[in-house]
Design an enzyme around this catalytic site. Structure first.
Site, mmCIF file in Angstrom:
data_model
loop_
_atom_site.group_PDB
_atom_site.id
_atom_site.type_symbol
_atom_site.label_atom_id
_atom_site.label_comp_id
_atom_site.label_asym_id
_atom_site.label_seq_id
_atom_site.Cartn_x
_atom_site.Cartn_y
_atom_site.Cartn_z
ATOM 1 N N HIS A 189 -0.808 -6.599 -8.835
ATOM 2 C CA HIS A 189 -1.276 -6.434 -10.074
ATOM 3 C C HIS A 189 -0.676 -7.518 -10.909
ATOM 4 O O HIS A 189 -1.485 -7.911 -12.008
ATOM 5 C CB HIS A 189 -0.956 -4.910 -10.849
ATOM 6 C CG HIS A 189 -1.941 -3.902 -10.151
ATOM 7 N ND1 HIS A 189 -1.325 -3.311 -9.035
ATOM 8 C CD2 HIS A 189 -2.889 -3.733 -10.522
ATOM 9 C CE1 HIS A 189 -2.526 -2.529 -8.511
ATOM 10 N NE2 HIS A 189 -3.573 -2.714 -9.590
ATOM 11 N N GLU A 432 -12.279 4.004 -3.145
ATOM 12 C CA GLU A 432 -11.389 2.991 -2.642
ATOM 13 C C GLU A 432 -10.562 3.187 -1.495
ATOM 14 O O GLU A 432 -9.570 2.646 -0.914
ATOM 15 C CB GLU A 432 -10.366 2.802 -3.958
ATOM 16 C CG GLU A 432 -9.736 3.685 -4.466
ATOM 17 C CD GLU A 432 -8.971 3.106 -5.725
ATOM 18 O OE1 GLU A 432 -8.555 1.991 -5.650
ATOM 19 O OE2 GLU A 432 -8.556 4.238 -6.572
HETATM 20 C C1 PEP Z 1 -8.936 -1.442 -6.758
HETATM 21 O O1 PEP Z 1 -8.284 -1.247 -5.805
HETATM 22 O O2 PEP Z 1 -10.023 -2.023 -6.432
HETATM 23 C C2 PEP Z 1 -8.827 -1.469 -8.179
HETATM 24 C C3 PEP Z 1 -9.721 -1.849 -9.207
HETATM 25 O O3 PEP Z 1 -7.771 -0.656 -8.414
HETATM 26 P P1 PEP Z 1 -6.505 -1.377 -8.579
HETATM 27 O O4 PEP Z 1 -6.337 -2.792 -8.588
HETATM 28 O O5 PEP Z 1 -5.795 -0.882 -10.143
HETATM 29 O O6 PEP Z 1 -5.612 -0.723 -7.591
HETATM 30 MG MG MG Z 2 -7.096 0.798 -6.566
#
Ligand code: PEP
Ligand code: MG
Length: 579
Positions: A189, A432
């Protein structure tokens, strides 16, 4: 030249600022018994200076980006006021006659080792905070200017062992030319946020450097290729200065596309929405022509403060976002906490596999009180725009039904209390988890839309930890398994007639565009910086050509073959005369 991982496009040339690394050694220094009182006074003075420095940084950041982003500093002040922490330091001075700085280092080492041993992501994050505060305190005790944060306004290239989302939040983006980390990977992140801020980032340099980077060293950082130059010669500087200005020119030129509709030459459209985690990022993405928000990562509202945000606090933020969007869609994802996203004020259980653990919808369904508070805020904000709700990490039909039941309960409560809101807002899910792909046909009957989260989907499909730079070469979005999964999800959504979008980082990779256009996806949700490059590509890419290249991709046996097809397709689309 050092080859590491490119994590955020762009080139930076500038002097390094190495965030003090707790691993540095201090000489063992003892004091005389007669100097004990003096040593305590030195310690208290160091603490006073550190606190006032933190308070000043906090108020500067309050003004620049808002109270929410700056509240991490409250946690830092709390550490300096923590009696357990201070007693440990005082005890070492008093019982072992060690100098204040040696005592501080030993105390911090003690707490950090203890937290690290717990193998708990939350505690590891706390260890990062303790190191941060400890370094600041040491700086004041030792009076060593070379480890102080640059206090003038000279921009620098930040060099740091690892970067957490909360650390990134309290950097002033205008001062950070680029970032180099020793560990970490492009789908963390922190990397996603660096891309949102448009800061060039190279990750995973550990083990590749012949000598450690020191504050003041000249660096070239190429966040696109992952290349790093330490004390480059003048000709390399010239080459990269040229590339840097071409990159910036290109970025500026792309701005002419802001108002151009996102249409392929054969008339197909793909909405380009944005991924945001704050109002500031929403403003940046609207500035790049975002056609809505496909993913509001609300967890950042919950981070960097010292309590769960109230319904009212959340409502204000969601309403502000809805109003700024002026009728364009706003998809609010419910809290996706856990994994690499932790809360300062809520202790998550120690877990061996936090990414597979107590996180996202699992947490929300376990803490329905908190979940309902968030859903009430979302329903209330929906009175001000096209607000939709999305649940993360869904793996079963039961989870959708349980989440929808809480949504319904929140709606009924608001109705009974006569609080303005909008009922019947679309509720969709993130796809996901491979299980969700396998039952996409069943899930499609339960929800209003799908949004494919490729970041997690790739990590779970390929069993490759998205945070681990050692195996990042295995994190392959063009793996045949991933392409097949994407095709399966879209087919299930289309059969049921529900919209499907993509909001993982792959959506912003121009090489993946033929996949989306070939599959007939309705919307991409991208980080602000990716919107215009993807649009530029789309304006030159015929949707019918995408369908045939996708068919070819689906017949490929290896990721290398798929990638080659994608690269050739992209090169030929971009070189097309008159495109
Ligand atoms: C993902 O997993 O692709 C997503 C958009 O969520 P995050 O990156 O916040 O886990
Ligand atoms: Mg995600």
């Amino acid at each position: 030249m050092i080859q590491a991982l490119g994590a955020s496009n762009g080139i930076a040339i500038g002097k390094a600022f190495v965030l003090p690394n707790w691993e540095w050694e201090l000489p063992e220094k003892k004091i005389d018994v007669a100097d004990l009182a003096k040593e305590f006074e030195r310690l208290y003075e160091g603490v006073r200076r550190s606190k006032s420095e933190i308070a000043r940084m906090k108020s500067e950041l309050d003004e620049a980006v808002g109270v929410q982003e700056s509240s991490i500093f409250d946690a830092h002040i709390a550490i300096l006021e923590d009696p357990v922490f201070m007693n440990e330091i005082q005890g070492i001075i008093q019982r072992q006659y060690k100098a204040a700085e040696v005592a501080v280092k030993e105390a911090i080492d003690h707490f950090v080792t203890m937290f690290d041993l717990l193998d708990d992501e939350y505690m590891k994050e706390r260890a990062v905070d303790i190191k941060d505060v400890g370094n600041r305190l040491l700086k004041h005790l030792l009076g060593v200017p070379e480890i102080s944060l640059p206090e003038d306004t000279q921009p620098f290239v930040l060099v740091v062992r690892e970067l957490s989302p909360s650390q990134l939040i309290h950097l002033r983006p205008e001062l950070v030319l680029g970032i180099v980390t020793m560990v970490g990977s492009p789908t963390s992140h922190a990397a996603i946020m660096a891309r949102a801020f448009g800061i060039p980032l190279v990750m995973g340099a550990e083990g590749k450097l012949e000598a450690p980077i020191a504050t003041g060293d000249l660096l070239i950082v190429d966040g696109g290729t992952g290349q790093l130059f330490l004390d480059p010669d003048p000709s390399t500087i010239e080459v990269y200065a040229g590339r840097r200005s071409r990159h910036l020119e290109q970025r500026e030129k792309l701005r002419s596309l802001i108002a151009v509709p996102s249409l392929t030459p054969d008339g197909f459209t793909l909405q380009l929405a944005s991924n945001i985690s704050s109002i500031k990022e929403l403003e940046a993405s609207l500035d790049c022509g975002a056609e809505g928000v496909g993913l509001f990562r609300t967890e950042f509202l919950y981070m960097d403060r010292n309590h769960f945000p109230s319904e009212e606090e959340q409502f204000e933020v969601y309403r502000a976002a809805a109003e700024k969007l002026q009728g364009k869609p706003l998809i609010i994802r419910t809290l996706d906490i856990g994994g690499d996203k932790q809360l300062d004020y809520y202790e998550m259980p120690a877990e061996d596999n936090p990414f597979l653990g107590y996180r996202a919808i699992r947490f929300s369904l376990d803490r329905k009180d908190l979940f309902k508070t968030q859903l009430r805020a979302i329903l209330r904000a929906a009175a001000y725009g096209d607000v939709q709700v999305m649940y993360p990490l869904i793996a079963s039909v039961e989870e959708v039904r349980e989440a929808n039941a809480v949504l319904d309960q929140a709606r009924r409560e608001l109705e009974e209390q006569g609080i303005p809101h909008r009922s019947g807002i679309p509720a969709g899910i993130m796809i996901e988890v491979p299980a969700a792909v396998a039952i996409a046909d069943l899930l499609a009957e339960e929800v209003a839309f799908f949004s494919i989260g490729t970041n997690d989907l790739i990590q779970f499909t390929l069993a490759v930890d998205r945070m681990n730079e050692k195996i990042s070469h295995l994190y392959e979005p063009f793996h045949p398994a991933v392409i097949r999964m994407l095709a399966n999800v879209v087919e299930a959504a289309k059969r049921r007639g529900i919209p499907v979008s993509v909001c993982g980082e792959l959506a912003g990779d121009v090489l993946a565009l033929p996949i989306w256009l070939g599959l007939g996806i309705e919307e991409l949700s991208l980080s602000a910086q990716a919107i215009l490059p993807v649009k530029e590509c789309m304006l030159r890419t015929r949707s019918t050509d995408c369908r045939s290249v996708l068919e070819e991709m689906l017949r490929c046996r290896t990721a290398a073959d798929i990638r080659r097809l994608a690269e050739n397709f992209h090169a030929s689309a971009m070189s097309c005369a008159g495109g």
